[in-house]
Design a protein around this motif. Structure first.
Motif, PDB file in Angstrom:
ATOM      1  N   ASP A 177       0.834  -1.203   0.000  1.00 42.32           N
ATOM      2  CA  ASP A 177       0.000   0.000   0.000  1.00 42.32           C
ATOM      3  C   ASP A 177       0.871   1.256   0.000  1.00 42.32           C
ATOM      4  O   ASP A 177       0.560   2.248  -0.673  1.00 42.32           O
ATOM      5  N   ARG A 180       2.326   1.962  -3.458  1.00 41.57           N
ATOM      6  CA  ARG A 180       1.368   2.564  -4.390  1.00 41.57           C
ATOM      7  C   ARG A 180       1.330   4.089  -4.288  1.00 41.57           C
ATOM      8  O   ARG A 180       0.862   4.751  -5.205  1.00 41.57           O
ATOM      9  N   ARG A 184       8.018   5.439  -7.666  1.00 38.34           N
ATOM     10  CA  ARG A 184       8.443   4.106  -8.084  1.00 38.34           C
ATOM     11  C   ARG A 184       7.629   3.090  -7.296  1.00 38.34           C
ATOM     12  O   ARG A 184       7.815   2.932  -6.076  1.00 38.34           O
ATOM     13  N   LYS A 185       6.723   2.431  -7.954  1.00 39.69           N
ATOM     14  CA  LYS A 185       5.842   1.465  -7.286  1.00 39.69           C
ATOM     15  C   LYS A 185       6.512   0.100  -7.295  1.00 39.69           C
ATOM     16  O   LYS A 185       6.282  -0.729  -8.180  1.00 39.69           O
ATOM     17  N   LYS A 186       7.327  -0.113  -6.266  1.00 39.94           N
ATOM     18  CA  LYS A 186       8.104  -1.349  -6.196  1.00 39.94           C
ATOM     19  C   LYS A 186       8.292  -1.747  -4.742  1.00 39.94           C
ATOM     20  O   LYS A 186       8.535  -0.900  -3.882  1.00 39.94           O
ATOM     21  N   TYR A 214      -1.614  -7.091  -5.997  1.00 40.95           N
ATOM     22  CA  TYR A 214      -1.067  -5.781  -6.362  1.00 40.95           C
ATOM     23  C   TYR A 214      -0.342  -5.890  -7.705  1.00 40.95           C
ATOM     24  O   TYR A 214       0.878  -5.715  -7.794  1.00 40.95           O
ATOM     25  N   PRO A 215      -1.066  -6.168  -8.781  1.00 38.85           N
ATOM     26  CA  PRO A 215      -0.414  -6.366 -10.079  1.00 38.85           C
ATOM     27  C   PRO A 215       0.258  -5.101 -10.605  1.00 38.85           C
ATOM     28  O   PRO A 215       1.099  -5.180 -11.498  1.00 38.85           O
ATOM     29  N   ASP A 216      -0.108  -3.938 -10.064  1.00 41.90           N
ATOM     30  CA  ASP A 216       0.478  -2.673 -10.507  1.00 41.90           C
ATOM     31  C   ASP A 216       1.798  -2.356  -9.815  1.00 41.90           C
ATOM     32  O   ASP A 216       2.440  -1.356 -10.136  1.00 41.90           O
ATOM     33  N   VAL A 217       2.215  -3.195  -8.868  1.00 43.59           N
ATOM     34  CA  VAL A 217       3.434  -2.945  -8.097  1.00 43.59           C
ATOM     35  C   VAL A 217       4.514  -3.942  -8.512  1.00 43.59           C
ATOM     36  O   VAL A 217       4.297  -5.159  -8.503  1.00 43.59           O
ATOM     37  N   GLU A 218       5.664  -3.421  -8.864  1.00 43.26           N
ATOM     38  CA  GLU A 218       6.818  -4.252  -9.211  1.00 43.26           C
ATOM     39  C   GLU A 218       7.354  -4.934  -7.951  1.00 43.26           C
ATOM     40  O   GLU A 218       7.314  -4.353  -6.861  1.00 43.26           O
ATOM     41  N   THR A 219       7.854  -6.142  -8.084  1.00 41.13           N
ATOM     42  CA  THR A 219       8.360  -6.868  -6.914  1.00 41.13           C
ATOM     43  C   THR A 219       9.708  -7.512  -7.214  1.00 41.13           C
ATOM     44  O   THR A 219      10.061  -7.762  -8.360  1.00 41.13           O
TER      45      THR A 219
END
Length: 355
Positions: A177, A180, A184-186, A214-219
């Protein structure tokens, strides 16, 4: 409209008393200039001095005294003559665990004018956050010492790291969260599952499951030793780093040292559900070697106050605090730990002027 908040101030030990006072003065100046909030301070003299008089770090009903507060502003705990595990478990960890402050947030920020051991740090726009699981893991307090009556070296100590699926999932979701909200969403997950095949494999499994929401967040998943190297060699690839109690404790200190000093580091111990008050504190510790000399760096405490304002719903005022800190460091007003010669008072005056 002005919102009023009840804040518990626990300066505790060493430079904690100096930096909490500094933070309160900066907050008073901010409140005067931007009267959208008011802080009603409640001071508690708990710490090693209290322990020497009463045999405990805080009263038996200490948590009940704090429960009605909107937030806790903490200094630092620990002093020579009393074992560190006594002071830590008797006060800071007693509050963290007693109030289930399960999310610890430690930003790593590179301030203008502050020298960093990282080459070209300021040109690389480095900025990341370490999210630390703050309630279980390696600091759960499960274990004990036994066989002390044996002859020779017969005593045995057991310290168990406890990981629960519920505790692991909530800190993972908190990290996602938070990611998001950033440019940088990671999320980088720190683990050691190659060697710790139970708790850390559970940690990995929960991370993989939560990431699907959270498919929009890079991991990415990185072993803790490799992450220590990545902090130094590729910090521009970091945004949100989530790790266990012990791993995040070490990595966040490494990040702060890379930014110039532990004296700059802020932190928030959050109960995100707001069932209990959250606690905000600098990372640097009580620093007995410089306590009372008026040279402690107050920036970690001031930036912790900014995190407190964020939590209380005043992000604009928190931003003003951070900008004032950057003005001060950019103008060369820095304490000894970050290559300057300014006193605590001079840094406070520069931050207030920057407001």
């Amino acid at each position: 409209m002005t919102s009023t908040y009840k804040i518990a101030a626990i300066p505790a030990d060493g430079v904690g008393t100096e930096v909490v006072d500094a933070g309160k003065r900066v907050l008073a100046a901010l409140q005067e200039r931007h009267p959208t909030f008011a802080l009603e301070w409640h001071d508690f003299d708990w710490g090693t001095g209290y322990y020497e008089q009463h045999g405990r770090m805080m009263p038996e009903d200490g948590l009940e005294q704090l429960r009605g507060m909107d937030a806790i502003y903490f200094g630092a705990v620990g002093w020579p003559g009393v074992p560190d595990h006594v002071t830590l478990w008797g006060l800071r960890l007693a509050i963290c665990q007693g109030f289930d402050q399960w999310a610890n947030v430690r930003p790593v920020t590179f301030h203008p004018g502050v020298p960093s051991p990282i080459v070209d740090a300021h040109e690389r726009e480095l900025d990341w956050v370490v999210v630390r699981e703050n309630s279980e893991g390696e600091y759960s307090g499960f274990g004990g010492r036994n066989f002390g009556g044996r002859e020779g070296s017969g005593e045995v100590a057991v310290q168990s790291a406890v990981f629960t699926e519920a505790g692991t999932e909530r800190i993972m979701r908190f990290a996602f969260d938070l990611a998001r909200t950033r440019d940088r969403k990671k999320v980088s997950c720190v683990t050691k599952s190659n060697a710790q095949q139970y708790g850390m494999v559970l940690w990995d499994d929960v991370f993989a499951r939560v990431a699907q929401d959270y498919p929009d967040v890079e991991t990415e998943k990185v072993l803790v030793d490799a992450m220590a190297a990545k902090f130094v060699l590729r910090p521009e690839d970091l945004s949100v780093v989530v790790a266990t109690n012990l791993h995040a404790d070490i990595l966040s200190d490494l990040g702060s040292a890379m930014a110039g000093s532990l004296g700059l580091a802020s932190s928030a111990n959050l109960n995100p559900e707001r069932r209990t008050p959250s606690m905000f504190e600098p990372v640097h510790g009580s620093a007995p070697d410089i306590a009372g000399q008026g040279i402690a760096n107050p920036i970690g405490a001031v930036l912790s106050a900014a995190l407190m304002l964020d939590h209380l719903g005043h992000p604009e005022e928190a931003t003003r605090l951070r900008e004032a800190v950057d003005k001060a460091t950019g103008a060369g007003v820095r304490t000894r730990d970050v290559g300057g010669a300014a006193t605590t008072e001079e840094v406070v005056e520069a931050i207030v002027a920057g407001l």
